[in-house]
Design a protein around this motif. Sequence first.
Motif, mmCIF file in Angstrom:
data_model
loop_
_atom_site.group_PDB
_atom_site.id
_atom_site.type_symbol
_atom_site.label_atom_id
_atom_site.label_comp_id
_atom_site.label_asym_id
_atom_site.label_seq_id
_atom_site.Cartn_x
_atom_site.Cartn_y
_atom_site.Cartn_z
ATOM 1 N N GLY A 1 0.805 -1.211 0.000
ATOM 2 C CA GLY A 1 0.000 0.000 0.000
ATOM 3 C C GLY A 1 0.836 1.258 0.000
ATOM 4 O O GLY A 1 2.065 1.211 0.160
ATOM 5 N N LEU A 2 0.160 2.393 -0.173
ATOM 6 C CA LEU A 2 0.789 3.708 -0.160
ATOM 7 C C LEU A 2 0.069 4.601 0.837
ATOM 8 O O LEU A 2 -1.164 4.618 0.897
ATOM 9 C CB LEU A 2 0.730 4.346 -1.549
ATOM 10 N N ILE A 3 0.849 5.328 1.622
ATOM 11 C CA ILE A 3 0.286 6.294 2.558
ATOM 12 C C ILE A 3 0.748 7.686 2.143
ATOM 13 O O ILE A 3 1.958 7.948 2.070
ATOM 14 C CB ILE A 3 0.739 6.012 4.003
ATOM 15 N N THR A 4 -0.193 8.546 1.853
ATOM 16 C CA THR A 4 0.121 9.950 1.607
ATOM 17 C C THR A 4 0.024 10.692 2.932
ATOM 18 O O THR A 4 -1.019 10.620 3.595
ATOM 19 C CB THR A 4 -0.867 10.561 0.601
ATOM 20 N N PRO A 5 1.099 11.366 3.354
ATOM 21 C CA PRO A 5 1.050 12.063 4.647
ATOM 22 C C PRO A 5 -0.173 12.969 4.749
ATOM 23 O O PRO A 5 -0.493 13.720 3.824
ATOM 24 C CB PRO A 5 2.351 12.864 4.654
ATOM 25 N N GLY A 6 -0.879 12.857 5.872
ATOM 26 C CA GLY A 6 -2.062 13.664 6.090
ATOM 27 C C GLY A 6 -3.351 13.033 5.628
ATOM 28 O O GLY A 6 -4.440 13.502 5.980
ATOM 29 N N SER A 7 -3.260 11.947 4.840
ATOM 30 C CA SER A 7 -4.481 11.324 4.323
ATOM 31 C C SER A 7 -5.167 10.465 5.372
ATOM 32 O O SER A 7 -6.385 10.262 5.317
ATOM 33 C CB SER A 7 -4.157 10.467 3.094
ATOM 34 N N GLY A 8 -4.384 9.902 6.297
ATOM 35 C CA GLY A 8 -4.943 9.061 7.340
ATOM 36 C C GLY A 8 -5.364 7.687 6.889
ATOM 37 O O GLY A 8 -6.048 6.963 7.619
ATOM 38 N N ARG A 9 -4.967 7.296 5.694
ATOM 39 C CA ARG A 9 -5.389 5.984 5.197
ATOM 40 C C ARG A 9 -4.323 5.382 4.284
ATOM 41 O O ARG A 9 -3.417 6.072 3.808
ATOM 42 C CB ARG A 9 -6.713 6.095 4.450
ATOM 43 N N VAL A 10 -4.489 4.082 4.060
ATOM 44 C CA VAL A 10 -3.623 3.356 3.133
ATOM 45 C C VAL A 10 -4.366 3.166 1.817
ATOM 46 O O VAL A 10 -5.522 2.732 1.803
ATOM 47 C CB VAL A 10 -3.223 1.978 3.695
ATOM 48 N N GLU A 11 -3.708 3.499 0.735
ATOM 49 C CA GLU A 11 -4.256 3.238 -0.592
ATOM 50 C C GLU A 11 -3.630 1.944 -1.110
ATOM 51 O O GLU A 11 -2.425 1.888 -1.369
ATOM 52 C CB GLU A 11 -3.914 4.382 -1.543
ATOM 53 N N PRO A 12 -4.412 0.857 -1.236
ATOM 54 C CA PRO A 12 -3.837 -0.414 -1.681
ATOM 55 C C PRO A 12 -3.286 -0.329 -3.099
ATOM 56 O O PRO A 12 -3.841 0.370 -3.956
ATOM 57 C CB PRO A 12 -5.018 -1.389 -1.616
#
Length: 652
Positions: free
Chosen positions: A303-314
């Motif tokens: 997955g990828l985490i964009t700082p500030g997004s609060g979630r993981v994008e698979p």
Amino acid sequence: MSAPRVAPYGSWESPIRSDLIASASIALGSVAVSDNAVYWLEGRPTEGGRSVLVKRTTDGSVTDVTPQGFNVRTLVHEYGGGALWLHGDTVFFANFSDQRLYRQDPGEEPRPITPEPPAPRSLRYADGCVTPDGRLIICVQEEHAPDGQVHNRLVALPADGSAEPRIIAEGHDFYSFPRVSPDGTRLVWTTWDHPRMPWDGTDLWIATLNQDGTLSDVRHLAGGAEESIFQPAWSPDGTLHLISDRTGWWNLYALHGGELTPLAPMDAEFGVPQWVFGLSTYDFLPDGRIACLYSQQGLTHLGLITPGSGRVEPVETSFTAFRYIHAAPSGEQVWVIAASAAHPASVASIDLQTGHATVVRKSLEVDIDPGYLSTPEPIEYPTDGGLTAHALFYRPANRDFTGPEGERPPLLVLSHGGPTGQTTSALNLEIQFWTSRGFAVVDVNYGGSTGYGREYRERLKGNWGIVDVADCVNAARYLAQQGEVDGERLAIEGGSAGGYTTLCALTFTDVFSAGASYFGVADAAALARDTHKFESRYLDGLIGPYPEAEDLYRERSPLYHADRISCPIILLQGLEDAVVPPAQAEAMVEALEANRIPHAYIPFEGEQHGFRKAENIRRSLDAVYYFYARVFGFEPSGDVEPIPIKFMDEAE
């Protein structure tokens, strides 16, 4: 294609032979990335188990880095890991034979940069990093003193070997993850002390790193007896990140203003048990995003985490199991070791936009026809105490054969080692060895396994030999009740801690008809008295403090209750095993002899904890197959060398 032949389960002919598993497969590990190449380790059974560093440059060429005569493997904690690190394309590694650190510059031979130890292998090194200016190495050192004491600490030494290592941190029982900030001014690391293991509770420390390698202003940042900290790492902008299980799940955090901020809180495991050094489950991309691995319900995801997004994008890929992750310099891909039920563990780069994988090295050099492969099915089933346990179930699979009408296959229950560990969905040819011959296999993630949160992991606290056994027994009963397997032909096997679970299941229950213990624990008290430092207090949490709980140890030890065993057992043991010494297997053999229980014992010269030599991998698989054939009454396929089984004729 002709119709499948009808033949008894267990007797099917299969192309997945023991010699193929031993000679055509390698172990992959410890991925590292520079601007110019990706590096990985290959454990090669055909070279006596030698671990070789290999690199692939940007032009696609693949070459061995490690010359003949060198073996990249450290014995710190006995299990090792973290045996190599890079600075640019200069490699630093621990050599197995002498445990010294070596430096290998591009195009040159390795040269030692630590002194000859006062006794063979008495000074060992692991889990290092190089300061940004390339001057210093900071790493874990383990000293085996003449009085038998083992001392672990952090040391600093010149990267050119011009001076001996200097101790910069000591006083705790264990150290790991020393990591220098991008500007070279700060160092973080983790520690833990007996009787804790690193997944129980660790402490995170930070200090000013002075020019001479010494530390000042040492401060405690996070962690404690009930919080496990894993993989502290600095982002390129100097922000400290780490994984903590403070919520009951190993999640990723960043340190901002002295406070830990969760980056993507979820019921998933971003960390793994630190059985070895050098593990990596996340890395930083140039644009600030974080590429990560996380586990849910027995499967691992990218997955990828964009700082500030609060979630993981698979990131959708064809893989379901991952180990190690390192960002490529471009920021467009990551390097991983990835696998799935149909794909062997492989070094691969994965495009983060498309999920497309470019495989550069497979752990298996031959392709297996999918018609001979069984796909694991995650199952949940009821177990003791009204709880639910987890496992992966494999049905028999062979395109050329089917079982007789009305017959159910024998079941092999697998109990993984650790016991703090996890089985995964990665293609495992040793499992396929059995399923392609007509066995069903259930690979159990019993209570105490990782991947399901801290609460599940701690089911085993004080209950080793009880919860794990119950979950293995209940997996077998569940599958028999569902009509999937023959309830009269149930076998169990495991290695190390899994061997202990196996022996306990055969001793304290009457569910199984046979079992195989690979370097398993027969006497828990003997293990508490006679094992290496890393695990010397492990059983405090799994059973109880020793010797205060000596009666409980005896109660849980199969060795002292061998008269309750009524089915055949095979034991396999490396004679240089320092984790579970050969005395354990030998004592169990004596007890089986005294009680005239059918058994076989196969010792392996030159093997330690786990078999690495091709001939021994082949021999162990064939021996256990022959053993089960005798017990379950089928004719083994292929050219399998018989083994002596004492008292078997009496049982028959």
